[in-house]
Write an enzyme that holds these catalytic residues in place. Structure first.
Site, mmCIF file in Angstrom:
data_model
loop_
_atom_site.group_PDB
_atom_site.id
_atom_site.type_symbol
_atom_site.label_atom_id
_atom_site.label_comp_id
_atom_site.label_asym_id
_atom_site.label_seq_id
_atom_site.Cartn_x
_atom_site.Cartn_y
_atom_site.Cartn_z
ATOM 1 N N GLN A 1 0.819 -1.209 0.000
ATOM 2 C CA GLN A 1 0.000 0.000 0.000
ATOM 3 C C GLN A 1 0.856 1.263 0.000
ATOM 4 O O GLN A 1 0.328 2.369 -0.135
ATOM 5 C CB GLN A 1 -0.919 0.010 1.232
ATOM 6 C CG GLN A 1 -1.950 -1.101 1.239
ATOM 7 C CD GLN A 1 -2.796 -1.117 2.501
ATOM 8 O OE1 GLN A 1 -3.014 -2.152 3.080
ATOM 9 N NE2 GLN A 1 -3.286 0.034 2.933
ATOM 10 N N ARG B 1 -8.375 -0.171 8.390
ATOM 11 C CA ARG B 1 -9.445 0.716 7.946
ATOM 12 C C ARG B 1 -9.793 1.757 9.008
ATOM 13 O O ARG B 1 -10.958 2.064 9.265
ATOM 14 C CB ARG B 1 -10.677 -0.084 7.550
ATOM 15 C CG ARG B 1 -11.566 0.678 6.559
ATOM 16 C CD ARG B 1 -12.465 -0.230 5.770
ATOM 17 N NE ARG B 1 -13.197 0.522 4.763
ATOM 18 C CZ ARG B 1 -13.795 -0.026 3.717
ATOM 19 N NH1 ARG B 1 -13.732 -1.331 3.521
ATOM 20 N NH2 ARG B 1 -14.445 0.716 2.856
#
Length: 787
Positions: free
Chosen positions: A222, A368
Site C-alpha cells: 500500500q 481501515r
C-alpha cells in the site's frame, strides 16, 4: 508446563505433495495478482513457522529438507544476521522486529526458516522437513500478565521490561477534580478485541536482481515508496538500485502497509541464489502475521443531572504482541486515540495508555482506521449510551445536548485536535427523519410490553483522517506529505501519477475527475498510474483514509499550477493580457467580451505548437503538506431484533448518514460505505482473533475467523450531508474508514438497548449468539421475577 500445540502449522502428511493443489489451505494462498507474475528461472519460497508461542531454539537441522528433489537452499536467522539483515525497522522507528527467529520464538507461527526450491510443492515439502529443536518457555498471553515482568520477553531491548511505552494527553488533575464534582459518573471496562483485516488476497512478492544488479521487487504494498526507503535501510541497497512495483491489489485495509519477514527472505534468497524468488502467503500465514485493535479500556464519563458532560477520563492497556510493529507515527505512539472525545464538548478530558509485549503476533495495523480511531470512537459511543440509560435520557437527545455546535468550528478539543468543520446536529436530524425514529420508538414500546427484544442503536462519531501534516505524521521519520504529477498531451489527453496506491478505492476514476474538473478536460482521457517507484512521485501511500485529503489535494493544486501556465498561453492566443482573462465555464474568456474564449484543449495543443514566449509543454509536479487533518463525521442508526430464546440477533435496518465534505464520485463513496459497514458488522458480531491461556492462536483460517457473505450482511441504507473542509483545496474530507469506525458502536448499542429492560449493561464484541444468549440467561436468573 503450560499445554502447547505440538503439531507443525500447515503440516500435511508426507508423500502428498502432488495433491497439495487440492488442499484448501494451499488454495487460500492463491488468487493473488503477484502469483500471475512468472519470471524466467523463478524459484519458490516457503517459510517454516513455530508451533510454540514462546520457546528457546536449541538447534535447526536442514539436512532432510535439502534431500527433496528441487531443493535449493534453507536460510535461518544465522545466515541473515551474518549479512546484517536479521532485523526489520518498524515504521514508527521505536522498535525493531526479527526477520527470522533468533535464539527463541516469541509467538506461535513466527517465521523460523525460509526454504527455496524449483517448485512451490517442493518448497512446502522442504518446510515440513526442517527439524527445529524447541525448549518451551512460560507463555505471557495477556498484557496484564506482562505487567509483572516475571517473564521478560524482549531481552534484546535496553529497557528490561515488558512495558513498551506510556502515552497520555490532556489535563489529569483537572479531569479528576471535575469527575469528583460530577453528579453522575459512568465507569465501564470495555474491550475492543483483536481482529484482522483479512483482505481477499493475502500478501506476496517476487524479488529479482536484473542483469544490472538492480532489485526489481513486485509486492502487494500500500506504500511502495516507503518500502523502497525501508529496504534501503534494511539491506543497504541504494534506492536508485531498488524498484518497487505494486500491481493491482485485492484489498489491503492496512494489512499491506508493513514490511513482513517473508519479503526480506525473498529478497535475500534472490540475492544469494541469483534467481528470482516468489513468495505467496497462505491464508494461515496472513491471519497469523499481524493484527489490529486489542485495546482494553476503562472509561469514566462525568455528567450533571441534566446530562451535560463534565469530564472524560480513559485508561487503556494495549496488547502489542511480540514486537511493537504498530503503524503509528513516531509522535503519536498510540495513534489518533485522542479523538476519544468524539463529537462532544468536554470541559475536561484526559487519556492515558500503556502498551505491553506478549507472546502474540505483532502488528497493530491501521485496519481501515486512522491509527486507533476505531477503538476511540467505539469507546465514547458505548459510554454515551450507558450514560443515557443511567440518566433515563433518549440517547439521541443526550448526544444533541452535548454536540459541538456548528458555529464553534474550528474547534479546539481538550485532547489537542482542532476540528475543521461539521454540523453534527443537522446530520443527526437527517438520520432521525430518514429512519422514522418516532415510529420506531412507538414500535419498540409495544414490543417490550409483549416481552420482545427490539433495540435501536446510535453512533454519532467524529473521525480524524488525512494523515499528512508533516508536523504530526511520519513513517520511519519521513514526513507524510504526498506528491502528484500531471502531464497534459497536445490532444488534451493526459497522464496522472501519484504516490498513493489503490486497493479498490477507485483512484483511477477519482483522480481523473479531480484533474478534469480543475482543467475542463474529459476525465476519460486521463491515464492514472500508481504503484511504481520508477515513475510515480514520492508519496507515503494509501491507508488511514489519507488519499483524497492529501494526494487529492496535491492533484488539485498541481492542476491549478497547470491552469496558471495555461492562462499565459491563452493570453497569447487571444492577444490580451493574462490579467484580462477569467476562468469561466471550463474555458479562458476575455472579461467583458462574451464568446472571445479558448478551451483548455485548445491551449493544450498550443502549448506544444504555438506557446508564444512561454515555456512549451503543459505539466506540473507538486508536493502537498496539508495544514491540518480533516474530520468527517456521521450518524449511524441500527435497528435490531434479538431472539430471547436463542440469542440470535437480526439487523433489521441500518442507516448511515455520512458527512465527508465535498464528494467527488457518489458511486465510489457508496461502495466504500457498503464495504466498511460490512466489515463493521463482522467485527461486531463474528470476528475475533482469540488465544487460549497457553498462547495458541484459535483463529488461523476462515473456518474459525468468519467473514460475512451476502446471506449474513444486512441491507444498507445511506444518506449524506456536507460541511466542506475549509483548508482542503476542494473541501474534501474522506469516507473510506468512517463506516468501519462508526458502525461497531451502533450495532452493539442496538443490541444492548434491546437487552436493557433485562438489566444488561454491556457485552464485549463479538456479540455472538452464544454470548448474547448467556447474557439473557444471566439477566433472567438475577431478576426479581426469577426469585
Amino acid at each position: 508446563m503450560t499445554e502447547i500445540k505440538t503439531e507443525q502449522p500447515e503440516k500435511m502428511a508426507m508423500g502428498k505433495s502432488m495433491k497439495r493443489k487440492e488442499d484448501p489451505r494451499f488454495l487460500q494462498g492463491k488468487g493473488n495478482y503477484i502469483d500471475d507474475i512468472n519470471l524466467k528461472d523463478q524459484l519458490y519460497m516457503a517459510l517454516v513457522h513455530s508451533p510454540y508461542p514462546h520457546a528457546n531454539i536449541k538447534g535447526i537441522d536442514t539436512a532432510a529438507a535439502m534431500e527433496i528433489p528441487g531443493a535449493m537452499a534453507v536460510v535461518t536467522a544465522k545466515e541473515l544476521e551474518a549479512h546484517g539483515v536479521g532485523w526489520l525497522p518498524t515504521f514508527h522507528g521505536l522498535d525493531k522486529q526479527m526477520v527470522l527467529a533468533s535464539g527463541k520464538v516469541l509467538y506461535q507461527y513466527q517465521e523460523v526458516a525460509a526454504c527455496y526450491a524449483e517448485t512451490r510443492e517442493a518448497a512446502y515439502d522442504m518446510a515440513e522437513l526442517v527439524e527445529v529443536d524447541y525448549e518451551p518457555l512460560e507463555v505471557v498471553s495477556t498484557p496484564f500478565q506482562a505487567m509483572t515482568d516475571d517473564v521478560l520477553l524482549r531481552p534484546d531491548r535496553e529497557a528490561k521490561t515488558n512495558h513498551i511505552y506510556n502515552w497520555n494527553v490532556g489535563d489529569s488533575s483537572g479531569t479528576d477534580a471535575a469527575l469528583s464534582a460530577s453528579d453522575h459518573v459512568v465507569r465501564q471496562h470495555i474491550t475492543f478485541p483483536r481482529v484482522h483485516a483479512a483482505p481477499l488476497e493475502p500478501c506476496g512478492c517476487v524479488a529479482e536482481f536484473d542483469a544490472m544488479g538492480r532489485l526489481q521487487f513486485y509486492v502487494t504494498s500500500q506504500a511502495p515508496h516507503v518500502y523502497r526507503t525501508a529496504l534501503f535501510m534494511v539491506l543497504g541497497i541504494p534506492e536508485d538500485k531498488i524498484r518497487v512495483i505494486s500491481p493491482d491489489l485485492g484489498g489491503g485495509f492496512g494489512n499491506k502497509v508493513p514490511i513482513y519477514p517473508g519479503y526480506v527472505c525473498a529478497i535475500a534468497g534472490a540475492l544469494v541464489l541469483r534467481r528470482p524468488v516468489k513468495w505467496i502467503e497462505t491464508r494461515t500465514e496472513n491471519m497469523t502475521s499481524s493484527f489490529a485493535r486489542d485495546y482494553h479500556m476503562d472509561i469514566e464519563l462525568g455528567a450533571s443531572r441534566d446530562g451535560t458532560l463534565t469530564a472524560l477520563k480513559v485508561n487503556t492497556v494495549a496488547d502489542h504482541g511480540a514486537f511493537d510493529a504498530a503503524a503509528d507515527p513516531s509522535k503519536y505512539p498510540a495513534g489518533m486515540f485522542g479523538i476519544v472525545t468524539g463529537s462532544y464538548q468536554f470541559p475536561h478530558a484526559f487519556a492515558n495508555l500503556d502498551a505491553y509485549f506478549t507472546n502474540k503476533q505483532p502488528g497493530g495495523v491501521a485496519y481501515r482506521c486512522s491509527f486507533r480511531v476505531t477503538e476511540a470512537s467505539y469507546l465514547i459511543e458505548r459510554a454515551m449510551d450507558i450514560l443515557a440509560d443511567d440518566l433515563g435520557m433518549d440517547p439521541s437527545e443526550l448526544r444533541r445536548k452535548n454536540f459541538i455546535r456548528k458555529d464553534q468550528f474550528p474547534y479546539q478539543t481538550p485532547l489537542n485536535f482542532v476540528y475543521d468543520s461539521g454540523d453534527y446536529e443537522h446530520t443527526l436530524n437527517v438520520a432521525l427523519e430518514k429512519i422514522g425514529y418516532q415510529d420506531l420508538l412507538k414500535e419498540q414500546a409495544e414490543k417490550r410490553e409483549k416481552g420482545e427484544l427490539m433495540g435501536i442503536g446510535f453512533s454519532t462519531f467524529t473521525e480524524v483522517t488525512g494523515a499528512g501534516p508533516s508536523k504530526h505524521f511520519d513513517i520511519l521519520g519521513i514526513k507524510m506529505f504526498d506528491g502528484a504529477e500531471i502531464r497534459i498531451h497536445p490532444s488534451g489527453a493526459g497522464i496522472i501519477r501519484t504516490g498513493t496506491k489503490s486497493q479498490g478505492q477507485g483512484h483511477e476514476t477519482t483522480w481523473a475527475q479531480i484533474v478534469a474538473e480543475e482543467l475542463g478536460l474529459d476525465p476519460q482521457n486521463f491515464l492514472v498510474e500508481e504503484g511504481d517507484t520508477d515513475t510515480a512521485p514520492y508519496g507515503l501511500g494509501t491507508y488511514a483514509s489519507r488519499s483524497t485529503p492529501v494526494a487529492g489535494g496535491a492533484l488539485a493544486l498541481a492542476a491549478r499550477k497547470i491552469r496558471e501556465k495555461a492562462r499565459k498561453i491563452a493570453a497569447h492566443l487571444l492577444e490580451v493580457s493574462e490579467h484580462d482573462l477569467e476562468w469561466k465555464d471550463y474555458a479562458f474568456e476575455v472579461m467583458g467580451i462574451p464568446g472571445k474564449r479558448v478551451t483548455m484543449k485548445e491551449v493544450a495543443f498550443a502549448a506544444y505548437t504555438n506557446p508564444g514566449d512561454n515555456e512549451p509543454g503543459l505539466e506540473a509536479t507538486l508536493y502537498y503538506d496539508p495544514p491540518n487533518m480533516v474530520f468527517p463525521h456521521g450518524t449511524y442508526i441500527a435497528v435490531v431484533d434479538v431472539d430471547r430464546e436463542t440469542g440470535e440477533t437480526k439487523v433489521r435496518r441500518f442507516l448511515a448518514v455520512d458527512d465527508a465534505g465535498t464528494i467527488i464520485n457518489p458511486m465510489i463513496v457508496e461502495g466504500q460505505i457498503h464495504g466498511g459497514l460490512t466489515e463493521g458488522f463482522a467485527i461486531a458480531f463474528m470476528q475475533e482473533i482469540a488465544y487460549d491461556e497457553a498462547g495458541n492462536n484459535l483463529a488461523t483460517n476462515f473456518t474459525d475467523y468468519l467473514v460475512p457473505t451476502s446471506l449474513e450482511s444486512p441491507h444498507w441504507e445511506t444518506a449524506a450531508t456536507c460541511t466542506p473542509s475549509p483548508h482542503h483545496p476542494i473541501g474534501a474530507k474522506s469516507v473510506g474508514e468512517s463506516p468501519n469506525v462508526g458502525s461497531p458502536a451502533a450495532f452493539v448499542n442496538a443490541v444492548i438497548d434491546a437487552l436493557s429492560p433485562l438489566g444488561v449493561r454491556h457485552i464485549d464484541m463479538p456479540l455472538t449468539r452464544e454470548k448474547v444468549w448467556a447474557a439473557i440467561r444471566d439477566a433472567e436468573n438475577k431478576s426479581p421475577a426469577a426469585d
